[in-house]
Design a protein around this motif. Structure first.
Motif, PDB file in Angstrom:
ATOM      1  N   ASP A   1      42.006  51.697  47.739  1.00  0.00           N
ATOM      2  CA  ASP A   1      41.255  52.363  46.687  1.00  0.00           C
ATOM      3  C   ASP A   1      41.843  53.742  46.416  1.00  0.00           C
ATOM      4  OD1 ASP A   1      40.349  54.063  48.697  1.00  0.00           O
ATOM      5  OD2 ASP A   1      38.411  53.065  48.902  1.00  0.00           O
TER       6      ASP A   1
ATOM      7  N   THR B   1      40.989  47.941  50.687  1.00  0.00           N
ATOM      8  CA  THR B   1      39.884  47.288  50.016  1.00  0.00           C
ATOM      9  C   THR B   1      40.087  45.782  50.027  1.00  0.00           C
ATOM     10  OG1 THR B   1      38.674  47.053  47.920  1.00  0.00           O
ATOM     11  CG2 THR B   1      41.022  47.548  47.753  1.00  0.00           C
TER      12      THR B   1
ATOM     13  N   ARG C   1      37.977  43.910  48.004  1.00  0.00           N
ATOM     14  CA  ARG C   1      37.401  43.465  46.743  1.00  0.00           C
ATOM     15  C   ARG C   1      38.503  43.262  45.707  1.00  0.00           C
ATOM     16  NH1 ARG C   1      32.743  44.662  44.352  1.00  0.00           N
ATOM     17  NH2 ARG C   1      33.877  46.011  42.892  1.00  0.00           N
TER      18      ARG C   1
ATOM     19  N   PRO D   1      43.661  44.667  39.084  1.00  0.00           N
ATOM     20  CA  PRO D   1      42.611  43.742  39.533  1.00  0.00           C
ATOM     21  C   PRO D   1      43.073  42.293  39.433  1.00  0.00           C
ATOM     22  CG  PRO D   1      41.708  45.434  38.098  1.00  0.00           C
ATOM     23  CD  PRO D   1      43.202  45.568  38.020  1.00  0.00           C
TER      24      PRO D   1
ATOM     25  N   ASP E   1      38.958  45.596  42.914  1.00  0.00           N
ATOM     26  CA  ASP E   1      39.466  46.940  43.198  1.00  0.00           C
ATOM     27  C   ASP E   1      40.974  46.959  43.440  1.00  0.00           C
ATOM     28  OD1 ASP E   1      36.926  47.965  42.997  1.00  0.00           O
ATOM     29  OD2 ASP E   1      36.503  47.792  45.142  1.00  0.00           O
TER      30      ASP E   1
END
Length: 384
Positions: free
Chosen positions: A164, A170, A172, A179, A175
């Motif tokens: 991040d 990260t 996710r 992306p 993120d």
């Protein structure tokens, strides 16, 4: 996050003066104890670029076992995410005979393994400059945003950054930079390969036709999401196991998965992490004539382990409790113990002192469950 290189730093490091400074400081200890002395010497040799020179000397040492760039230039983040040579070469084989575009080429480690004629791009101007240096003209590298395609009709490779804005890792996919879903949408009409961390939840990438987990020397290194013509027909999950010696094997969900459940037998097998992460334990067990201890636990058992692995010759097994295990270890004169746990909420580091080991022998204990029953398996670890 390491030193923040600038384009001026990269130009200096590529210059005769920069090369001379790197050579003069190549023998620095670079230990915590020598830090102040190392900094003083670096400032004497290169007053205006001492930080860049020190960081480069350090990163070149780290890079030796990972990437094949003689006198390479790196950032700390880029080197951490760079693919080990053997894994990059394994992935590149699917592009044989084709020119590919690495749209997040960073310092060039993955791009170097792709077929001749392949090219790369990256949004970070510093990494573009480093990649041009590292690849020494063998691949074209330009600055471009991965989400704004600058090529047509060629397969695409991507390795989104997984940190991040504060430099923290990260998990996710939203993120990632770029992306994950936006990347897939930008190249929906292309053959695409996306490198991800093996811990990513693959359910977030329904557009991937095949997910491959890759391990090297027993450590799971990456997941690769393959689409369209790069994916293997009939395969949605694959585990590929590589060794630095050049040996490798693979298993997929297209193979038979008939695997019975059995009480512990002569040997216990802990499948390679790529097999476990890919959800292919049953296929692996079928292939090697093994059975599962429990349908939900990734341990296998059988009369003969697969060749070339570290397996566990079972000495005895039974219901687990600390008291019972302490007595068993005392009876076997165990003083040095490897503790493996799967399926139970036990911290090996907290358990070990409570076992009060005092013997002269060395063994392995596997703590797991069969159904709802916690069990121990005392064993000798052997290389088959």
């Amino acid at each position: 996050m390491g030193y923040a290189f600038t384009l001026d730093d990269v130009a200096y490091l590529r210059s005769d003066a920069g090369c001379a400074a790197l050579s003069a400081l190549a023998d620095l200890p670079l230990t915590p104890a020598s830090r102040l002395a190392d900094v003083r010497r670096a400032k004497q040799v290169s007053p205006d670029h001492s930080g860049a020179v020190l960081e480069t000397v350090l990163l070149r040492r780290k890079a030796v076992a990972k990437v094949d760039f003689d006198q390479g230039l790196f950032t700390d983040d880029a080197l951490q995410q760079a693919t080990p040579r053997a894994v990059a070469e394994h992935r590149a084989r699917r592009f044989a005979g084709r020119v590919a575009h690495d749209v997040t080429c960073s310092i060039g480690a993955d791009l170097a393994a792709l077929p001749d004629g392949s090219f790369g791009s990256d949004l970070d101007p510093v990494r573009v400059a480093m990649a041009r240096h590292n690849l020494a003209g063998s691949r074209a590298v330009l600055r471009a945003d991965a989400l704004r395609p600058v090529s047509r009709h060629v397969p695409v490779v991507a390795d989104p950054a997984r940190r991040d804005s504060a430099g923290r890792r990260t998990w996710r996919p939203a993120d990632f930079a770029p992306p994950l879903d936006e990347l897939a949408a930008a190249y929906a009409d292309r053959d695409l390969a996306v490198k991800c961390a093996p811990g990513v939840d693959f359910a977030v990438a329904p557009w991937a036709d095949e997910v491959e987990l890759v391990s090297l020397d027993g450590h799971v290194r990456e997941a690769c999401l393959w689409t369209r013509g790069l994916a293997t027909p009939g395969v949605t999950r694959r585990a590929s196991v590589l060794r630095s010696t050049g040996e490798e094997w693979t298993i997929t969900d297209a193979e038979p998965d008939d695997c019975p459940v059995s009480e512990p037998r002569e040997w216990l097998v802990d499948p390679d992490g790529a097999v476990v992460r890919a959800g292919l334990v049953r296929q692996y067990g079928h292939k090697h004539g093994l059975a599962q201890l429990d349908e939900r636990i990734a341990y296998l058992t059988g009369p003969v382990p697969p060749p070339g692995i570290r397996a566990f010759r079972v000495v005895e097994h039974g219901h687990y409790s600390e008291k019972a295990l302490r007595a068993v270890l005392r009876a076997h004169d165990v003083g040095k113990l490897e503790i493996l746990v799967r399926g139970l909420d036990i911290d090996p580091n907290a358990l070990r002192p409570r076992l009060k080991l005092s013997g002269g022998g060395s063994m392995t204990v596997v703590l797991t469950r069969i159904g709802r029953r916690p069990v121990y398996l005392l064993a000798h670890a052997e290389r088959t």
